[in-house]
Design an enzyme around this catalytic site. Structure first.
Site, mmCIF file in Angstrom:
data_model
loop_
_atom_site.group_PDB
_atom_site.id
_atom_site.type_symbol
_atom_site.label_atom_id
_atom_site.label_comp_id
_atom_site.label_asym_id
_atom_site.label_seq_id
_atom_site.Cartn_x
_atom_site.Cartn_y
_atom_site.Cartn_z
ATOM 1 N N LYS A 175 0.887 -1.175 0.000
ATOM 2 C CA LYS A 175 0.000 0.000 0.000
ATOM 3 C C LYS A 175 0.919 1.217 0.000
ATOM 4 C CE LYS A 175 -1.825 3.025 2.081
ATOM 5 N NZ LYS A 175 -1.581 4.469 1.740
ATOM 6 N N GLY A 228 7.021 5.552 8.257
ATOM 7 C CA GLY A 228 6.176 6.742 8.313
ATOM 8 C C GLY A 228 6.316 7.426 9.659
ATOM 9 N N VAL A 232 1.516 7.260 13.682
ATOM 10 C CA VAL A 232 0.872 6.133 12.988
ATOM 11 C C VAL A 232 1.566 4.827 13.361
ATOM 12 C CG1 VAL A 232 0.323 5.140 10.720
ATOM 13 C CG2 VAL A 232 0.082 7.607 11.091
ATOM 14 N N GLY A 233 2.891 4.869 13.508
ATOM 15 C CA GLY A 233 3.649 3.682 13.898
ATOM 16 C C GLY A 233 3.159 3.096 15.216
ATOM 17 N N GLU A 250 9.833 1.868 10.889
ATOM 18 C CA GLU A 250 10.907 2.837 10.681
ATOM 19 C C GLU A 250 10.238 4.201 10.719
ATOM 20 O OE1 GLU A 250 13.343 5.261 9.871
ATOM 21 O OE2 GLU A 250 13.065 4.750 7.765
ATOM 22 N N CYS A 284 13.638 11.188 6.536
ATOM 23 C CA CYS A 284 13.649 10.921 7.982
ATOM 24 C C CYS A 284 15.060 11.014 8.515
ATOM 25 C CB CYS A 284 12.956 9.623 8.352
ATOM 26 S SG CYS A 284 13.363 8.267 7.327
ATOM 27 N N GLU A 385 9.663 16.519 14.972
ATOM 28 C CA GLU A 385 10.011 16.361 13.553
ATOM 29 C C GLU A 385 9.162 17.316 12.704
ATOM 30 O OE1 GLU A 385 9.157 12.585 11.518
ATOM 31 O OE2 GLU A 385 11.199 12.663 10.732
HETATM 32 C C1 UN1 Z 1 14.201 8.197 4.503
HETATM 33 O O1 UN1 Z 1 14.366 9.393 4.637
HETATM 34 O O2 UN1 Z 1 13.125 7.662 4.870
HETATM 35 O O3 UN1 Z 1 20.009 7.759 3.988
HETATM 36 C C2 UN1 Z 1 15.177 7.286 3.848
HETATM 37 C C3 UN1 Z 1 19.288 8.420 3.258
HETATM 38 C C4 UN1 Z 1 18.555 7.721 2.140
HETATM 39 C C5 UN1 Z 1 17.327 7.062 2.655
HETATM 40 C C6 UN1 Z 1 16.445 7.956 3.449
HETATM 41 N N1 UN1 Z 1 19.422 6.734 1.532
HETATM 42 O O4 UN1 Z 1 19.142 9.617 3.407
#
Ligand code: UN1
Length: 496
Positions: A175, A228, A232-233, A250, A284, A385
């Site tokens: 999804k 995400g 929500v996690g 994650e 992230c 965040e």
């Molecule tokens: C993310 O932001 O969810 O290390 C992943 C990094 C990328 C992956 C980011 N290779 O910034």
């Protein structure tokens, strides 16, 4: 007429049961309608899960090296279509072409890594405590996996989950985020072309609250992998906990870059700009805090501001553009709200803090690179965040204070230190509470053959990528083979 896209279930492109749809628009220009996608619900998810369940009985028996060969072909097809997919991705989620090409590259790297793993997927043998008995551990697939992925890496993150899941012999339902369904369609076209059998991979578009929630709830889904928000996690983790369902999360980050007074400042400035404003701050792993020694703070912030103001903002399809838009209006409102919060908290806005509506760019969700100074570690802009191009500068007096500040948030994904002192580098490597630490590099840019994930509220202890992702997508089975021809009792017959 806008193009009409479908779900992919049991090897067929199909409409949703309800016929409901949603629109996908270009964040650099809201008048650019990319397509209309099915807004799926529980019935569609059920259909997809049934197909995955049926396909599992055969797919789990395909030798892993053969599954790996299919993934190798997937990697080759991604390579062939890299430019086409990068353009589709930029149009659908805004980041610049260089970065969307990198996103496809990350998918290719993951495919080739998984292909190689088909001829490894090692278990262990170990001596039995008894005579004429053999002992080993082997990996077996988990079953039907539900994968829920975000929009910021619309190719890389689905591939981080799909390829190892398939290699281990699982079947799955993806999804993807509603903001990036088109890239997911392209990936599924490739999976089909590469020879993944019908039912092994299924794609269901729709909203998280509907399609995503139905996947999490479904009794036949044995594993959920989600990338995400932490909010929500938590919901997903508790729903999975009640069902005793395997779940890999994650989640967010509030990543910091430390710059000590002995650092190479040119390097540190380049790193901070890339870490904070690359992908418009929507990673992230993005650098959202700059923790700087007071002796060099002024020089560092002066240089950063000068450079940030020169960043060319615009449509990522234009090769000269350096920073694209935010993903949608809600994201821009959130970023702008945090800027107001920062001001109210008493931080000093050095640059940015405003919506970017120049020239051609009035119809996209653009925002200026923003830097706050005089941020104290407990302010909300230093704790929460934001997921946008906002950097908070925190001044520190010592190395010890820098480490303490960096560790002082609920998250623990990525971290970085710029220093010329090898002892400080090693101490940071040991003491930073994060899943990833960079020495003299920014907080972004993880490579696919190393573990990816974080500590504290960033997740629930799993690591994607590397060899560790294969622990998420397989179960360990211990096997004992007794060839003594008699009943031997462990812990009893081997006692003198
Ligand atoms: C993310 O932001 O969810 O290390 C992943 C990094 C990328 C992956 C980011 N290779 O910034």
């Amino acid at each position: 007429m806008a193009e009409h896209f479908k779900n992919y279930i049991d090897g067929q492109w199909v409409e949703s049961e309800s016929g409901k749809t949603f629109e996908n628009r270009n964040p650099a220009n809201r008048h650019d309608l990319i397509g209309v996608f099915p807004s799926s619900g529980a019935k569609d998810v059920d259909r997809a899960v049934s197909a995955a369940k049926k396909a599992f009985s055969k797919w789990r028996l395909v030798p892993a090296p053969k599954r790996g060969e299919i993934l190798y072909r997937v990697g080759e097809l991604l390579r062939k279509r890299k430019e086409e997919i990068a353009r589709i991705m930029t149009r659908e989620m805004g980041k610049i072409l260089k970065e969307t090409r990198g996103d496809v590259q990350e998918g290719m790297d993951t495919a080739f890594y998984a292909a190689g793993e088909g001829r490894r997927l090692f278990g262990e043998t170990t001596p039995s405590e008894l005579f004429d008995k053999f002992a080993m551990s082997v990996r077996v697939p988990v079953g039907v996996c539900g994968l829920i992925t975000p929009w910021n890496f619309p190719m890389a993150i689905p591939t981080w989950k799909i390829f190892p899941a398939l290699l281990c012999g699982n079947t799955l339902v993806l999804k993807p985020a509603e903001d990036t369904p088109h890239t997911a369609v392209k990936l599924f076209e490739i999976l089909e072309e590469a020879g993944v059998p019908p039912g092994v991979v299924n794609l269901v578009h729709g909203r998280g609250e509907e399609a995503g929630a139905a996947l999490v709830r479904h009794k036949e889904v044995r594993l959920i992998s989600f990338t995400g928000s932490a909010a929500v996690g938590r919901e997903i983790a508790s729903a999975c906990g009640r069902q005793l369902k395997r779940v890999s999360l994650e989640l967010g980050g509030k990543n910091g870059q430390i710059v000590m007074e002995d650092a190479d400042l040119n390097l540190a400035v380049e790193g901070a700009l890339w870490g904070a404003f690359g992908t418009t701050g929507q990673r992230c792993t993005a650098t959202s805090r700059l923790i700087v020694h007071r002796d060099i703070k002024k020089e560092m912030t002066d240089r950063l501001v000068e450079r940030a103001e020169k960043i060319r903002i615009g449509d990522g399809l234009d090769e000269s553009v350096e920073m694209g838009p935010l993903i949608n209006e809600a994201a821009r409102e959130k970023v702008h709200r945090y800027v107001q919060i920062g001001k109210e908290e008493g931080a000093r806005l050095l640059t940015g803090g405003t919506i970017y509506e120049e020239g051609n760019w009035i119809d996209g969700y653009f925002y200026r690179p923003t830097i706050f100074d005089r941020v104290s570690p407990s302010m909300r802009i230093a704790q929460e965040e934001i997921f946008g191009p906002v950097l908070s500068v925190i001044e520190v007096k010592s190395f010890e204070e820098a480490i303490e500040v960096l560790n002082g948030t609920p998250y623990g994904l990525s971290s970085s230190i710029y220093t010329g002192d090898v002892a400080r580098a090693f101490r940071a490597m040991r003491d930073l509470e994060a899943g990833i630490t960079y020495i003299n590099g920014p907080t972004i840019g993880a490579e696919v053959h190393l573990p990816f994930g974080g500590v504290k509220d960033t997740g629930n202890g799993h690591r994607e990528a590397g060899t560790t992702v294969y622990d998420i997508f397989s179960e360990w089975k211990a096997v004992y083979i007794d060839y003594s021809g008699k009943l031997q009792k462990a812990q009893i017959d081997n006692v003198e």
